[in-house]
Design an enzyme around this catalytic site. Structure first.
Site, PDB file in Angstrom:
ATOM      1  N   GLY A  45       0.669  -0.918  -0.169  1.00 38.21           N
ATOM      2  CA  GLY A  45       0.649  -0.015   0.463  1.00 38.21           C
ATOM      3  C   GLY A  45       0.912   1.284   0.352  1.00 38.21           C
ATOM      4  O   GLY A  45       2.136   1.124   0.404  1.00 38.21           O
ATOM      5  N   GLN A  50       2.929   9.739   0.909  1.00 33.57           N
ATOM      6  CA  GLN A  50       4.177   9.129   1.050  1.00 33.57           C
ATOM      7  C   GLN A  50       5.086   9.529  -0.137  1.00 33.57           C
ATOM      8  O   GLN A  50       6.643   9.103  -0.092  1.00 33.57           O
ATOM      9  CB  GLN A  50       4.293   7.475   0.691  1.00 33.57           C
ATOM     10  CG  GLN A  50       3.277   7.573   2.572  1.00 33.57           C
ATOM     11  CD  GLN A  50       3.619   5.658   2.327  1.00 33.57           C
ATOM     12  OE1 GLN A  50       2.060   5.470   2.379  1.00 33.57           O
ATOM     13  NE2 GLN A  50       3.823   5.196   3.086  1.00 33.57           N
ATOM     14  N   CYS A  95       5.405   0.573   7.515  1.00 36.49           N
ATOM     15  CA  CYS A  95       4.881   1.438   6.711  1.00 36.49           C
ATOM     16  C   CYS A  95       6.062   1.549   6.471  1.00 36.49           C
ATOM     17  O   CYS A  95       6.823   1.594   6.031  1.00 36.49           O
ATOM     18  CB  CYS A  95       4.556   2.377   7.275  1.00 36.49           C
ATOM     19  SG  CYS A  95       3.958   3.895   6.985  1.00 36.49           S
ATOM     20  N   LEU A  96       6.123   1.949   4.139  1.00 36.17           N
ATOM     21  CA  LEU A  96       6.983   2.060   3.550  1.00 36.17           C
ATOM     22  C   LEU A  96       8.035   3.679   3.957  1.00 36.17           C
ATOM     23  O   LEU A  96       8.947   4.023   3.703  1.00 36.17           O
ATOM     24  CB  LEU A  96       6.684   2.031   1.941  1.00 36.17           C
ATOM     25  CG  LEU A  96       6.647   1.286   1.622  1.00 36.17           C
ATOM     26  CD1 LEU A  96       6.331   1.472   0.120  1.00 36.17           C
ATOM     27  CD2 LEU A  96       7.911   0.004   0.841  1.00 36.17           C
ATOM     28  N   HIS A 137      -5.031   2.095   7.788  1.00 36.83           N
ATOM     29  CA  HIS A 137      -3.669   2.902   6.958  1.00 36.83           C
ATOM     30  C   HIS A 137      -3.228   3.542   6.364  1.00 36.83           C
ATOM     31  O   HIS A 137      -2.460   4.811   6.929  1.00 36.83           O
ATOM     32  CB  HIS A 137      -3.276   1.311   6.976  1.00 36.83           C
ATOM     33  CG  HIS A 137      -1.309   1.726   7.244  1.00 36.83           C
ATOM     34  ND1 HIS A 137      -0.541   1.124   7.920  1.00 36.83           N
ATOM     35  CD2 HIS A 137      -0.485   2.180   6.118  1.00 36.83           C
ATOM     36  CE1 HIS A 137       0.926   2.196   7.742  1.00 36.83           C
ATOM     37  NE2 HIS A 137       0.951   2.112   6.888  1.00 36.83           N
ATOM     38  N   GLU A 138      -3.594   3.506   5.331  1.00 37.41           N
ATOM     39  CA  GLU A 138      -3.065   4.273   4.172  1.00 37.41           C
ATOM     40  C   GLU A 138      -3.976   5.233   3.848  1.00 37.41           C
ATOM     41  O   GLU A 138      -3.509   6.796   4.192  1.00 37.41           O
ATOM     42  CB  GLU A 138      -3.570   3.545   2.075  1.00 37.41           C
ATOM     43  CG  GLU A 138      -3.044   2.441   2.249  1.00 37.41           C
ATOM     44  CD  GLU A 138      -0.871   2.572   2.653  1.00 37.41           C
ATOM     45  OE1 GLU A 138      -0.963   3.835   2.261  1.00 37.41           O
ATOM     46  OE2 GLU A 138      -0.158   2.028   2.929  1.00 37.41           O
ATOM     47  N   HIS A 141      -2.296   8.138   6.690  1.00 37.47           N
ATOM     48  CA  HIS A 141      -1.847   8.745   5.902  1.00 37.47           C
ATOM     49  C   HIS A 141      -2.333  10.474   5.090  1.00 37.47           C
ATOM     50  O   HIS A 141      -2.251  11.409   4.858  1.00 37.47           O
ATOM     51  CB  HIS A 141      -0.823   8.242   4.503  1.00 37.47           C
ATOM     52  CG  HIS A 141      -0.011   7.100   5.056  1.00 37.47           C
ATOM     53  ND1 HIS A 141       1.210   7.450   5.790  1.00 37.47           N
ATOM     54  CD2 HIS A 141       0.318   5.487   4.679  1.00 37.47           C
ATOM     55  CE1 HIS A 141       2.470   6.519   6.035  1.00 37.47           C
ATOM     56  NE2 HIS A 141       1.969   5.590   5.626  1.00 37.47           N
TER      57      HIS A 141
HETATM   58  C1  QAP Z   1       0.438  -0.899   4.674  1.00 38.15           C
HETATM   59  O1  QAP Z   1       2.738  -0.879   4.150  1.00 38.15           O
HETATM   60  C2  QAP Z   1       0.334  -1.613   5.732  1.00 38.15           C
HETATM   61  O2  QAP Z   1       9.483  -1.596   6.673  1.00 38.15           O
HETATM   62  C3  QAP Z   1       1.409  -1.237   3.719  1.00 38.15           C
HETATM   63  O3  QAP Z   1      11.029  -2.289   5.220  1.00 38.15           O
HETATM   64  C4  QAP Z   1       0.887  -2.360   6.290  1.00 38.15           C
HETATM   65  O4  QAP Z   1       3.448  -2.355   2.339  1.00 38.15           O
HETATM   66  C5  QAP Z   1      -1.384  -2.508   5.251  1.00 38.15           C
HETATM   67  C6  QAP Z   1       7.221  -2.030   3.806  1.00 38.15           C
HETATM   68  C7  QAP Z   1       0.497  -3.497   6.878  1.00 38.15           C
HETATM   69  C8  QAP Z   1      -1.158  -3.505   6.231  1.00 38.15           C
HETATM   70  C9  QAP Z   1      -1.275  -3.909   7.093  1.00 38.15           C
HETATM   71  C10 QAP Z   1       8.416  -2.638   5.109  1.00 38.15           C
HETATM   72  C11 QAP Z   1       8.678  -2.742   2.883  1.00 38.15           C
HETATM   73  C12 QAP Z   1       6.544  -2.266   2.585  1.00 38.15           C
HETATM   74  C13 QAP Z   1       8.854  -1.850   5.235  1.00 38.15           C
HETATM   75  C14 QAP Z   1       3.784  -1.418   3.757  1.00 38.15           C
HETATM   76  C15 QAP Z   1       9.919  -2.400   5.021  1.00 38.15           C
HETATM   77  C16 QAP Z   1       9.746  -2.586   3.051  1.00 38.15           C
HETATM   78  C17 QAP Z   1       5.099  -2.068   3.629  1.00 38.15           C
HETATM   79 CO    CO Z   2       2.342   3.475   5.799  1.00 36.65          CO
END
Ligand code: QAP
Ligand code: CO
Length: 171
Positions: A45, A50, A95-96, A137-138, A141
Site C-alpha cells: 500500500g 508518501q 510502513c514504507l 492504514h492508508e 496517511h
Molecule cells: C501498509 O505497508 C500496511 O518496513 C502498507 O522495510 C501495513 O507496504 C497495510 C515495507 C500493514 C496493511 C498492513 C515496510 C517494505 C512495506 C518496511 C507496506 C520495509 C519494506 C510496507
Molecule cells: Co504507511
C-alpha cells in the site's frame, strides 16, 4: 518512473491531503508512478503523501495466498470515506515511510468504503481481513497520521530508540 519515498520524521508526512478534483492524464501518470514505486519497494500500500504529493489518493495491491502480487489486483482509491466500521483486530503493521519497524496496531475488522476511481467514478467496496487493515492504514496517511502514533507510550518509546539507532547506523 520510481519516485522517492519520504520517511519519518519528515514533517511532510503530517500534512492533511486535499481532495482530488481533476481526473486527468496527469493523475493517471502519477498513479502509475505510485504503483511502480510501491512495487519496487516491496509494498502492499502507498498513499500519495508518501511520495510528497498531498492529494487524497492511495493505492493497494494485496498479495494472494502465496504472497504474490498481481497488477490486476491493484486498487486505486481517490477521495475515500469509510462507513459501517465493525469489530476489532490486531495486526503487525509496517510502513514504507517507517522502514524496518513493525508493531501491532488495532484496527476495525470490516468496513465499507466509498471512493472514486481514476476516472472520477463513484465506487463502493466492502473490505475485511488485510484489505480492511490496509485501507485504514492508508487513509490515516491522508490525515497526516502514521501507525506509530497509535502505539502505547512504552512501545512508542521503544520505537523512537530503535529507529534512531537504525538511522545512525545507516549514515
Ligand atoms: C501498509 O505497508 C500496511 O518496513 C502498507 O522495510 C501495513 O507496504 C497495510 C515495507 C500493514 C496493511 C498492513 C515496510 C517494505 C512495506 C518496511 C507496506 C520495509 C519494506 C510496507
Ligand atoms: Co504507511
Amino acid at each position: 518512473m520510481i519516485l522517492p519515498i519520504i520517511t519519518y520524521p519528515n514533517k511532510q508526512l503530517k500534512t492533511r491531503s486535499k481532495e482530488v478534483v481533476t481526473f486527468d492524464a496527469l493523475l493517471h501518470r502519477f498513479l502509475d508512478d505510485m504503483f511502480e514505486t510501491m512495487m519496487s519497494s516491496n509494498g502492499i500500500g502507498l498513499a500519495a503523501i508518501q511520495v510528497a504529493n498531498p492529494i487524497r489518493a492511495l493505492i493497494l495491491c494485496i498479495p494472494d495466498e502465496e504472497g504474490n502480487q498481481h497488477k490486476e489486483n491493484i486498487l486505486e482509491v481517490i477521495n475515500p470515506v469509510m462507513h459501517q466500521q465493525k469489530g476489532n483486530v490486531l495486526y503487525q503493521e509496517g510502513c514504507l515511510s517507517v522502514p524496518g519497524f513493525y508493531e501491532d496496531v488495532e484496527r476495525y475488522e470490516t468496513l465499507t468504503l466509498h471512493y472514486q476511481n481514476r476516472h472520477g467514478e463513484a465506487c463502493t467496496l466492502e473490505a475485511n481481513e488485510l484489505l480492511a487493515i490496509a485501507i485504514q492504514h492508508e487513509i490515516d496517511h491522508l490525515e497526516g497520521k502514521l501507525f506509530i502514533e497509535k502505539l502505547t507510550y512504552n512501545r512508542r518509546k521503544k520505537f523512537e530508540k530503535e529507529y534512531k539507532k537504525a538511522l545512525k547506523e545507516k549514515k
